[in-house]
Design an enzyme around this catalytic site. Structure first.
Site, PDB file in Angstrom:
ATOM      1  N   ASP A 115       0.849  -1.185   0.000  1.00 38.96           N
ATOM      2  CA  ASP A 115       0.000   0.000   0.000  1.00 38.96           C
ATOM      3  C   ASP A 115       0.889   1.241   0.000  1.00 38.96           C
ATOM      4  O   ASP A 115       1.853   1.321   0.762  1.00 38.96           O
ATOM      5  CB  ASP A 115      -0.893   0.011   1.241  1.00 38.96           C
ATOM      6  CG  ASP A 115      -2.358   0.229   0.913  1.00 38.96           C
ATOM      7  OD1 ASP A 115      -2.634   1.139   0.105  1.00 38.96           O
ATOM      8  OD2 ASP A 115      -3.212  -0.501   1.427  1.00 38.96           O
ATOM      9  N   ASP A 157      -3.276   4.307  -2.321  1.00 35.98           N
ATOM     10  CA  ASP A 157      -4.431   4.712  -1.533  1.00 35.98           C
ATOM     11  C   ASP A 157      -4.905   6.113  -1.924  1.00 35.98           C
ATOM     12  O   ASP A 157      -4.093   7.045  -2.036  1.00 35.98           O
ATOM     13  CB  ASP A 157      -4.036   4.684  -0.052  1.00 35.98           C
ATOM     14  CG  ASP A 157      -5.181   5.000   0.867  1.00 35.98           C
ATOM     15  OD1 ASP A 157      -6.151   4.225   0.881  1.00 35.98           O
ATOM     16  OD2 ASP A 157      -5.101   6.019   1.587  1.00 35.98           O
ATOM     17  N   GLU A 177      -6.401   3.812  -6.345  1.00 36.51           N
ATOM     18  CA  GLU A 177      -7.727   3.821  -5.739  1.00 36.51           C
ATOM     19  C   GLU A 177      -8.352   5.185  -5.971  1.00 36.51           C
ATOM     20  O   GLU A 177      -7.756   6.211  -5.655  1.00 36.51           O
ATOM     21  CB  GLU A 177      -7.646   3.559  -4.234  1.00 36.51           C
ATOM     22  CG  GLU A 177      -9.024   3.569  -3.572  1.00 36.51           C
ATOM     23  CD  GLU A 177      -8.981   3.756  -2.060  1.00 36.51           C
ATOM     24  OE1 GLU A 177      -9.867   3.207  -1.376  1.00 36.51           O
ATOM     25  OE2 GLU A 177      -8.071   4.458  -1.566  1.00 36.51           O
ATOM     26  N   HIS A 221     -10.794  -3.918   2.631  1.00 34.63           N
ATOM     27  CA  HIS A 221     -10.734  -3.512   4.040  1.00 34.63           C
ATOM     28  C   HIS A 221     -11.651  -2.334   4.362  1.00 34.63           C
ATOM     29  O   HIS A 221     -11.863  -2.023   5.541  1.00 34.63           O
ATOM     30  CB  HIS A 221      -9.293  -3.143   4.400  1.00 34.63           C
ATOM     31  CG  HIS A 221      -8.818  -1.901   3.709  1.00 34.63           C
ATOM     32  ND1 HIS A 221      -8.605  -1.849   2.341  1.00 34.63           N
ATOM     33  CD2 HIS A 221      -8.543  -0.659   4.170  1.00 34.63           C
ATOM     34  CE1 HIS A 221      -8.206  -0.637   2.008  1.00 34.63           C
ATOM     35  NE2 HIS A 221      -8.163   0.103   3.096  1.00 34.63           N
ATOM     36  N   ASP A 222     -12.178  -1.664   3.353  1.00 31.26           N
ATOM     37  CA  ASP A 222     -13.087  -0.529   3.558  1.00 31.26           C
ATOM     38  C   ASP A 222     -14.548  -0.895   3.344  1.00 31.26           C
ATOM     39  O   ASP A 222     -15.423  -0.025   3.471  1.00 31.26           O
ATOM     40  CB  ASP A 222     -12.734   0.606   2.599  1.00 31.26           C
ATOM     41  CG  ASP A 222     -11.499   1.386   3.023  1.00 31.26           C
ATOM     42  OD1 ASP A 222     -11.218   1.425   4.238  1.00 31.26           O
ATOM     43  OD2 ASP A 222     -10.820   1.951   2.147  1.00 31.26           O
TER      44      ASP A 222
END
Length: 561
Positions: A115, A217, A259, A333-334
């Site tokens: 990430d 991210d 993202e 994860h979100d």
């Protein structure tokens, strides 16, 4: 019927670059480190724990791991607030552990994609600590500062994504700094060339250590213009991404995934078009947002609308037919657990999990599996707000209560969409805490771990794990699955999703019932007749009938003959 055993995953090539990018046929697996496997009993997952489970991923056939942040961090936002980009958080291990993870994964044919969180840093990063102490140091310009408004208040009324104002005052310098998320996550000033070079040098440092790329991210925020209040996909975004490619990525055999919560059909190829020299693919969320209330957002979910979902999903298949590349996912994860959000996580859990996998993995693109998805893990259904740990959920709860929303109403939405449902510990066995830790986990394990876990699923005749393993092998082995064009079938059907893949004379037909009721459909004549069933949710059947009755959440995929 037993699941077929796929071929073993290929080892990482070390010779000449292949004719096609390695990630065209690979499947990614996202690990949320604090919830994956705890090696030392402190209740927090860690890098040695990940290493201990690499054989599970090799058995699944995974080509690369997307590793959520393990950098040094105060963990205000579970690692997405980085205080040192070149060190590892103590709770996760050491740099030596990270090097060992890279090497052990490579030995199993698995790459590591890290990430990259560079829209913001932690407020405890050395840069920000210097920046908040003086306007005279170079680091002050690494962040976004503005003078107070005439009344001494914030420069404008922008609200932070995690609640409250997006501006926080620092008396030592007499200015406000901007934070799109929380005050603990000050935004980096990408318009500063020295800051950009710091980021690029750090990226090169990690790539030289042997990682295979970056998941970036909220990368769509780095081009913002705060004075014009243009944040997502701001005016400088693509200039910065092209510079990043030139300075860091060009000439390296690596994978980059951006993202963006704002990317659209109109802007998608600006990120990943083959001639753009920016990114390889982008995570887009149009199919996710279809389940949110248009005004009240994720904590006021609306009923699942299959037609709208299909429109979003297949629009991106059409967009990338000749250019760009899709990142295929339903959970991360979100997001909530996909079998809870899109289907039935009780009576039909296993069939629904297999169906969702079939639908996603047989599309064109690179699929991503989120930890636990491969065994059909579900939302936790917490009963109290104190069971939650997510900063976003807790902040919005406080705001909603002040606005008069009853706690039980908020909890209903949180139990459908909170980020914490994907962050409960990985369920390895029926042992206490799901075999995740010998201590007390940082967040409660889902109570259903006694029946939903890796050990029990692998022993089931209709194992979700085995189904994922078959689908992942098909992508490695089949040109049709990897590269065929996609055509939707039954686009307006409210209960059934279907599509065709074509490559030359080869054809694949996929059909899935997204409802809890039996569905009868007359199939177009071009699909009926002899076929070879390659994926199924209940039991296989080789023929493709003219009229097909689908049980609740039943699905099939046939190679047509």
């Amino acid at each position: 019927m037993p699941d077929m055993e796929p071929a073993s995953p290929p080892m990482i090539e070390t010779g000449a670059e292949a004719a096609e990018p390695w990630w065209h046929r690979a499947t990614g697996y996202q690990i949320y480190p604090r919830s994956f496997a705890d090696s030392n009993g402190d209740g927090m997952g860690d890098i040695p724990g990940i290493i201990s489970k690499l054989d599970h991923l090799a058995d699944l056939g995974i080509g690369f791991i997307w590793l959520s942040p393990v950098y040094a961090s105060p963990m205000v936002d579970n690692g997405y607030d980085i205080s040192d980009y070149r060190d590892i958080a103590d709770e996760f291990g050491t740099l030596e552990d990270m090097d060992r993870l890279i090497a052990e994964a490579k030995a199993r044919g698995i790459r590591i994609v890290m990430d990259l969180v560079v829209n913001h840093s932690s407020a405890l990063h050395g840069w920000f600590q210097a920046a908040r102490a003086s306007r005279e140091v170079p680091e002050h310009a690494y962040y976004i500062w503005r003078d107070p408004a005439a009344d001494g208040g914030p420069p404008d009324s922008t609200a932070a994504a995690f609640g409250g104002s997006a501006w926080t005052y620092v008396p030592e310098v007499g200015q406000y700094y901007f934070h799109y998320f929380s005050p603990a996550q000050p935004d980096l000033n990408w318009q500063n060339p020295a800051l950009r070079e710091e980021v690029y040098d750090m990226m090169r440092w990690w790539l030289d250590r042997g990682i295979a790329g970056f998941r970036m991210d909220v990368i769509s925020l780095i081009g913002k213009d705060v004075d014009e209040r243009l944040y997502e996909e701001g005016p400088y975004l693509h200039t910065f991404l092209q510079e990043m490619h030139r300075e860091v990525l060009a000439g390296r055999d690596v994978l980059t995934i951006g993202e963006s919560w704002s990317v659209s059909i109109e802007t998608g190829l600006l990120y990943c078009g083959r001639d753009r020299q920016e990114l390889d693919m982008v995570f887009e969320f149009s199919h996710i947002r279809e389940g949110w209330h248009p005004e009240l957002g994720k904590f006021a979910p609306k009923p699942f609308d299959l037609v709208a979902f299909k429109h979003a999903l297949f629009s991106w298949q059409e967009l990338t037919r000749e250019d760009g590349w899709n990142a295929l996912f339903l959970s991360n994860h979100d997001l909530p657990r996909q079998v809870s959000f899109y289907a039935d996580d009780t009576t039909h859990r296993r069939a629904a999990a297999r169906t969702l996998a079939t639908v996603l993995h047989l599309l064109k693109g690179t699929p991503f599996v989120y930890q636990g998805e491969e065994i059909g893990m579900t939302n936790a259904q917490f009963e109290r707000i104190d069971q939650y740990r997510d900063l976003e959920t807790l902040n919005h709860f406080q705001e909603q209560i002040v606005q008069g929303v009853p706690p039980e109403v908020f909890l209903e939405g949180a139990n459908r969409n909170s980020r914490d449902h994907s962050r409960t510990p990985m369920q390895w066995s029926s042992a206490p805490h799901g075999g995740f830790t010998s201590g007390t986990p940082w967040i409660e394990v889902n109570p259903n771990h006694t029946t939903v876990n890796v050990e029990s699923d692998k022993g089931h005749p209709q194992s979700v794990f085995s189904h994922y393993r078959r689908l992942i092998a098909l992508r490695r082995e089949s040109e049709l699955v990897a590269f065929g064009r996609t055509e939707q079938v039954f686009p307006e059907d409210p209960d059934v999703l279907a599509y065709e893949r074509r490559l030359g004379d080869e054809r694949l037909f996929v059909i899935a019932n997204f409802s809890g009721c039996e569905q009868l459909r007359d199939l177009p004549a071009e699909f009926t007749g002899a076929g070879h069933c390659i994926a199924w949710s209940h039991e296989p059947r080789e023929d493709v009938p003219a009229a097909l009755t689908l049980a609740p959440y039943e699905s099939f995929a046939w190679i047509l003959k």
